[in-house]
Scaffold this active site. Structure first.
Site, PDB file in Angstrom:
ATOM      1  N   TYR A  17       6.647   2.921 -10.821  1.00 37.72           N
ATOM      2  CA  TYR A  17       7.053   3.759  -9.693  1.00 37.72           C
ATOM      3  C   TYR A  17       6.234   3.509  -8.426  1.00 37.72           C
ATOM      4  CZ  TYR A  17      10.244   7.195 -11.820  1.00 37.72           C
ATOM      5  OH  TYR A  17      11.308   7.828 -12.375  1.00 37.72           O
ATOM      6  N   GLU A  18       6.911   3.682  -7.283  1.00 34.74           N
ATOM      7  CA  GLU A  18       6.280   3.720  -5.949  1.00 34.74           C
ATOM      8  C   GLU A  18       5.442   2.481  -5.669  1.00 34.74           C
ATOM      9  OE1 GLU A  18       7.585   5.867  -4.275  1.00 34.74           O
ATOM     10  OE2 GLU A  18       8.385   7.018  -5.938  1.00 34.74           O
ATOM     11  N   GLY A  19       5.988   1.339  -5.996  1.00 27.95           N
ATOM     12  CA  GLY A  19       5.238   0.095  -5.872  1.00 27.95           C
ATOM     13  C   GLY A  19       4.499  -0.153  -7.168  1.00 27.95           C
TER      14      GLY A  19
ATOM     15  N   GLN B  10       0.162  -2.327  -5.806  1.00 24.03           N
ATOM     16  CA  GLN B  10      -0.955  -1.480  -5.397  1.00 24.03           C
ATOM     17  C   GLN B  10      -2.257  -2.265  -5.375  1.00 24.03           C
ATOM     18  OE1 GLN B  10      -0.247   1.581  -4.311  1.00 24.03           O
ATOM     19  NE2 GLN B  10       1.878   1.185  -4.872  1.00 24.03           N
TER      20      GLN B  10
END
Length: 596
Positions: free
Chosen positions: A442-444, A449
């Site tokens: 999720y979310e990158g 990250q």
């Protein structure tokens, strides 16, 4: 199906003894009246709501999943989800940390963050319905027009309406510059938006009166790539001037994704056929506006895995104390029973302590970051706000990646404690493993990250942000370096700090010659820095525990034992990780693609 008890004692330890939040908040006029009594009261009520209302729906929601009516495009969540959401709204939980101007309670994010840990422990799939709404609120609060704020924020704050973020398309994930959704301007200032989005969490449901989709799309004259992306608010039902819901907007769920986990959340494929939307912020600057929501979501995803780490640990601990298997290697421990409880065995303790340490380290770290966000947003001193913003920027990718990596490790270890029973659905442990796996994506993804941390947050400013945080670590080391009782924590912390500095410089020098060196080193590098952060907080917690361990409260003895385990058993992973990060890109890039 197991149990969940909110870890209030440890939350209170982190907030009041480690972080001294009451004193920190006094420096912020907005939160100066938020005292310990109020914080504890909110958390206690949160513990009741999550354990009594949300937790009982977790297993049944996973078994039942969501149901799509392909004729009406309506989605029905699992039984009990809608009623629980109604109770959540009636109790005022959506508004905890929202702006009082729009009906919020105005409490600090650091308090709301602890509540979200509880919700994720109790039921991650359910929590994602209101969780994304808070990100939509923050984005509109930051970038919406006064008219948009007046129309949408009170409804999001109250929980009457929920929100989503619609980024991903079938041909592009992280590379949003490739997205194809189009927005055609209309004479009345609105836009007709067409396209398809996938992986939209809570994209369609009947739990709230309206759903506010934040959609990335391209204007007709938009430049290529990420510089040509705009952000639009696209409601499920078009709002009337008085805030009531009007006509149905043609943004529909075409299918529910069949997933490995989080079955209770309606992860949808969303289709827009000239759906009406309105521009948020400036044309072609949509990614900048959406990053407000994405950064909030990255902290939220970290909290998802922290929540799962905690609940998996709790249940594995109960099982290990009850399950009889063989005798202790050092002699019988339960002579009145046919065998000893498995908690007597060293490796069972290793698995339990791994989950316990990752839960307690993650709680301290995430609470610290939430407090820095409060400072960034509300502190009257501009220098303090700037320093907090730099720390949040540096630590956000670590929150997202390190906590979710550790959540995967911890839930897997907790399942292993159960042996064969862990693999069986009725015990509930296998669901935590399945649910935790998506959080690393999720979310990158965690690789993205890691690249963000090393490439943007560290190397791009020549390590300035990292040095600022390192200075805090060094100050703590120097302050406690002569305390013999702290030596077992200070010595490895200081050693790792030096190694991080040298590793960063080495990778930076290599990257000048070959940019692939950054990509090759990024993932192990993030875990090394993540361990440095955890070691810093565990050392700080150990200092408090050493001072209070003789007072008769077993909590401090437990905290000290967990810190010692972390330094002895988990921190040494950094030696391997540093060697991996230093090994370079050659072994990764040597083979041609057709030789794999």
């Amino acid at each position: 199906m197991g149990q969940y008890i909110a870890p209030l004692r440890d939350m209170q330890f982190v907030l009041h003894e480690l972080l001294q939040v009451e004193e920190e908040l006094k420096a912020m006029p907005k939160h100066a009246e938020t005292n310990r009594e109020l914080i504890d009261q909110v958390l206690e009520e949160g513990g009741k709501f999550t354990s009594q209302i949300l937790f009982p729906l977790n297993h049944s929601g996973d078994r039942e999943g969501c149901h799509l009516d392909k004729v009406t495009h309506e989605v029905t969540p699992p039984k009990g989800f809608k009623a629980a959401y109604k109770q959540y709204v009636e109790a005022g939980w959506p508004s905890v940390s929202c702006d009082p101007e729009f009906g919020g309670q105005g409490l600090p994010l650091v308090v709301n963050n602890s509540f979200y840990e509880m919700m994720n422990s109790a039921n991650q799939a359910w929590t994602m319905y209101p969780g994304l709404s808070h990100g939509a609120y923050e984005c509109l609060h930051e970038h919406g027009t006064p008219e948009q704020k007046a129309l949408y924020l009170p409804k999001l704050v109250s929980g009457e309406w929920t929100g989503t973020m619609c980024l991903t398309e079938s041909h592009c994930g992280t590379d949003l510059g490739m997205l194809r959704s189009k927005a055609e301007p209309q004479a009345d200032g609105s836009f007709k938006i067409s396209g398809g989005k996938i992986f939209i969490s809570a994209g369609e449901h009947d739990m709230s009166e309206n759903i506010i989709h934040l959609v990335l799309a391209r204007l007709p004259d938009a430049p290529a790539g990420t510089k040509g992306i705009s952000l639009f608010v696209v409601p499920k039902f078009l709002p009337n001037a008085d805030g009531s819901v009007g006509a149905r907007n043609p943004i529909f769920c075409g299918a529910i994704e069949e997933k490995m986990g989080i079955h209770g959340n309606s992860t949808c494929q969303m289709n827009m056929d000239e759906a009406t939307g309105w521009l948020i912020g400036q044309p072609n600057k949509g990614l900048n506006a959406m990053f407000v929501m994405m950064n909030a979501a990255r902290l939220g995803v970290g909290m998802q895995s922290l929540g799962l780490t905690e609940v998996a640990f709790q249940n594995a601990l109960v099982y290990a104390k009850d399950r009889l298997q063989m005798r202790s290697l050092t002699g019988v421990k339960a002579p009145e029973k046919a065998a000893d409880p498995i908690i007597v065995h060293p490796d069972v303790r290793r698995m339990l302590l791994t989950a316990k340490a990752y839960a307690e380290g993650g709680r301290a770290f995430s609470s610290y970051v939430a407090l820095q966000i409060d400072k960034e947003l509300n502190h009257p001193d501009e220098d303090v706000r700037k320093e907090a913003a730099d720390e949040v920027a540096l630590l956000t990718p670590i929150i997202k990646s390190f906590l979710t990596d550790n959540g995967w490790i911890a839930t897997s270890e907790a399942l292993q404690v159960y042996g064969g029973h862990g693999f069986i659905a009725e015990w509930g442990m296998e669901q935590y493993v399945r649910d935790s796996r998506i959080n690393m994506i999720y979310e990158g993804t965690n690789t993205i990250q890691s690249l963000d941390l090393l490439g943007r947050k560290v190397l791009m400013d020549n390590g300035a942000k990292l040095r600022k945080f390192g200075a805090k670590v060094q100050a703590f080391v120097e302050e406690n370096g002569t305390d013999e009782a702290m030596a077992e924590f200070i010595t490895p912390l200081a050693d790792l700090g030096d190694k991080v500095t040298k590793l960063t410089m080495e990778i930076g020098m290599k990257a000048f010659q070959n940019p692939d060196e950054v990509g090759a080193a990024a993932v192990p590098y993030l875990r090394v820095v993540g361990h440095m952060v955890y070691a810093y907080f565990f050392a700080r917690m150990a200092k408090i525990a050493l001072e209070k361990q003789d007072g008769g409260d077993k909590f401090y003895q437990s905290k000290l034992g967990t810190a010692r385990f972390y330094f002895a058993r988990l921190l040494p992973e950094t030696a391997m990780l540093i060697r991996q990060a230093r090994s370079g890109s050659a072994s990764l890039m040597a083979l041609d693609a057709d030789l794999f």
